[in-house]
Design a protein around this motif. Structure first.
Motif, PDB file in Angstrom:
ATOM      1  N   MET A 145      53.128  45.553  -6.307  1.00 20.90           N
ATOM      2  CA  MET A 145      52.771  44.305  -6.993  1.00 20.90           C
ATOM      3  C   MET A 145      53.299  43.065  -6.279  1.00 20.90           C
ATOM      4  O   MET A 145      52.827  41.955  -6.529  1.00 20.90           O
ATOM      5  N   ILE A 146      54.271  43.221  -5.401  1.00 21.23           N
ATOM      6  CA  ILE A 146      54.817  42.081  -4.668  1.00 21.23           C
ATOM      7  C   ILE A 146      53.807  41.682  -3.597  1.00 21.23           C
ATOM      8  O   ILE A 146      53.342  42.538  -2.834  1.00 21.23           O
ATOM      9  N   PRO A 147      53.423  40.410  -3.516  1.00 21.25           N
ATOM     10  CA  PRO A 147      52.382  40.008  -2.547  1.00 21.25           C
ATOM     11  C   PRO A 147      52.624  40.502  -1.135  1.00 21.25           C
ATOM     12  O   PRO A 147      51.679  40.944  -0.449  1.00 21.25           O
ATOM     13  N   LEU A 148      53.848  40.457  -0.661  1.00 22.70           N
ATOM     14  CA  LEU A 148      54.189  40.980   0.663  1.00 22.70           C
ATOM     15  C   LEU A 148      53.713  42.420   0.823  1.00 22.70           C
ATOM     16  O   LEU A 148      53.180  42.803   1.877  1.00 22.70           O
ATOM     17  N   CYS A 149      53.891  43.215  -0.215  1.00 20.25           N
ATOM     18  CA  CYS A 149      53.523  44.634  -0.154  1.00 20.25           C
ATOM     19  C   CYS A 149      52.026  44.849  -0.304  1.00 20.25           C
ATOM     20  O   CYS A 149      51.432  45.658   0.421  1.00 20.25           O
ATOM     21  N   TYR A 150      51.397  44.119  -1.237  1.00 17.65           N
ATOM     22  CA  TYR A 150      49.966  44.399  -1.395  1.00 17.65           C
ATOM     23  C   TYR A 150      49.140  43.820  -0.258  1.00 17.65           C
ATOM     24  O   TYR A 150      48.084  44.357   0.086  1.00 17.65           O
ATOM     25  N   TRP A 151      49.601  42.755   0.387  1.00 12.30           N
ATOM     26  CA  TRP A 151      48.901  42.286   1.582  1.00 12.30           C
ATOM     27  C   TRP A 151      49.035  43.311   2.699  1.00 12.30           C
ATOM     28  O   TRP A 151      48.068  43.569   3.442  1.00 12.30           O
ATOM     29  N   ALA A 152      50.213  43.913   2.849  1.00 12.50           N
ATOM     30  CA  ALA A 152      50.383  44.969   3.844  1.00 12.50           C
ATOM     31  C   ALA A 152      49.440  46.137   3.560  1.00 12.50           C
ATOM     32  O   ALA A 152      48.773  46.661   4.469  1.00 12.50           O
ATOM     33  N   LEU A 153      49.358  46.543   2.297  1.00 17.51           N
ATOM     34  CA  LEU A 153      48.471  47.641   1.910  1.00 17.51           C
ATOM     35  C   LEU A 153      47.007  47.309   2.189  1.00 17.51           C
ATOM     36  O   LEU A 153      46.268  48.113   2.773  1.00 17.51           O
TER      37      LEU A 153
END
Length: 304
Positions: A145-153
């Motif tokens: 849910m953290i933008p850093l993580c979902y952009w990576a995904l």
């Protein structure tokens, strides 16, 4: 009527955790499960799953349970050096990722490392469960849910051209809780904070996924997730009280209702070097997980 998905997180967290979830699968109580691919028991329990599944009453949907909180990295440790210790075990917290998300100096560096680990974990999943299976993604401790993580995904999905059927957006209705005043004192205060923070992130995540969906990708079906405010204690009594209100909320909004359980318990003798966080370890060992398993096993067919 909206679809209800009875879901269990943390398959392959440990042998006993996996055995508890397998018992629920053998009884036909689960619609879907999330699989950790980076823990030491993964190979054994991926194989056990494949060996047994033909005998179960129904076949669950499978999700890659992206994990940056526990266990050993799947990528080369040099590719994820800000995320792991000298032995390659993850040693960061949710709040580290939260902080890096707002750090101009670290954002791109951490995103690159997350992408390497997401790809490695996903490929390990595909090796055991098949390259043709449409992928579903969620995250251990809701890190996706953290933008850093979902952009990576999202970047990994596009770059690898993964056929993706679902990405969990942790969006939990709050009104059904507020209307049941008699239950207010039964919720942990920290979980109210989690609910509000994750719901805030859900607004942007839904827009981002919809706006950036590749032309070859199916639409991410809208859903509600029930299991944040009651995380660690999804007991039968409160579920019975709240279920009609949660179902009604999902129906009114045209969303699937995913009911999240953690029905697998860690044993003391399993809590070795893979489990860095003492707080998380206590959650895995808690009676709440046994309560949640009992709740899953008591779910009736009409509730599913």
């Amino acid at each position: 009527m909206s679809k209800i998905d009875i879901h269990a997180d943390d398959y392959a967290l440990s042998p006993n955790t996996s055995e508890d979830i397998l018992q629920c699968l053998r009884a036909g109580k689960l619609n879907s499960i999330s699989v950790l691919t980076n823990m030491s028991c993964y190979d054994a329990y991926a194989e056990k799953y494949q060996k047994e599944k033909a005998e179960w009453p129904c076949q669950p949907l499978l999700a890659v349970h992206l994990n940056f909180m526990e266990g050993h990295c799947v990528a080369d440790p040099e590719e994820v050096k800000h995320l792991v210790d000298g032995q390659g075990y993850f040693n960061i917290t949710w709040w580290d990722l939260f902080h890096w998300n707002y750090s101009p100096k670290k954002f791109m560096t951490i995103k690159k490392e997350l992408k390497a680990e997401i790809k490695a974990q996903t490929e390990r999943f595909r090796e055991k469960f098949g390259e043709d299976l449409p992928l579903r993604f969620d995250g251990h401790q809701h890190t996706q849910m953290i933008p850093l993580c979902y952009w990576a995904l999202l970047e990994v999905i596009v770059e690898q051209h993964y056929r993706t059927a679902y990405i969990r957006i942790t969006k939990e209705p709050i009104m059904p809780y507020l209307r049941q005043v008699s239950l207010w004192k039964s919720y942990r205060p920290i979980n109210w904070i989690k609910n509000l923070l994750l719901n805030f992130y859900a607004l942007g995540m839904e827009r981002t996924i919809k706006k950036n969906r590749p032309s070859w990708q199916s639409e991410n079906s809208p859903m509600f997730l029930w299991g944040v405010l009651m995380s660690g204690h999804m007991d039968r009594d409160r579920i019975g009280i709240l279920l009609p209100y949660m179902k009604k909320k999902a129906e009114d909004k045209g969303r699937c209702l995913e009911i999240l359980f953690h029905p697998g318990s860690l044993l003391e003798e399993e809590a070795g070097e893979e489990f860095v966080s003492e707080g998380a370890k206590q959650f895995y060992l808690s009676d709440g997980r046994r309560i949640e398993k009992n709740a899953v096993m008591s779910m009736r067919t009409e509730e599913k």
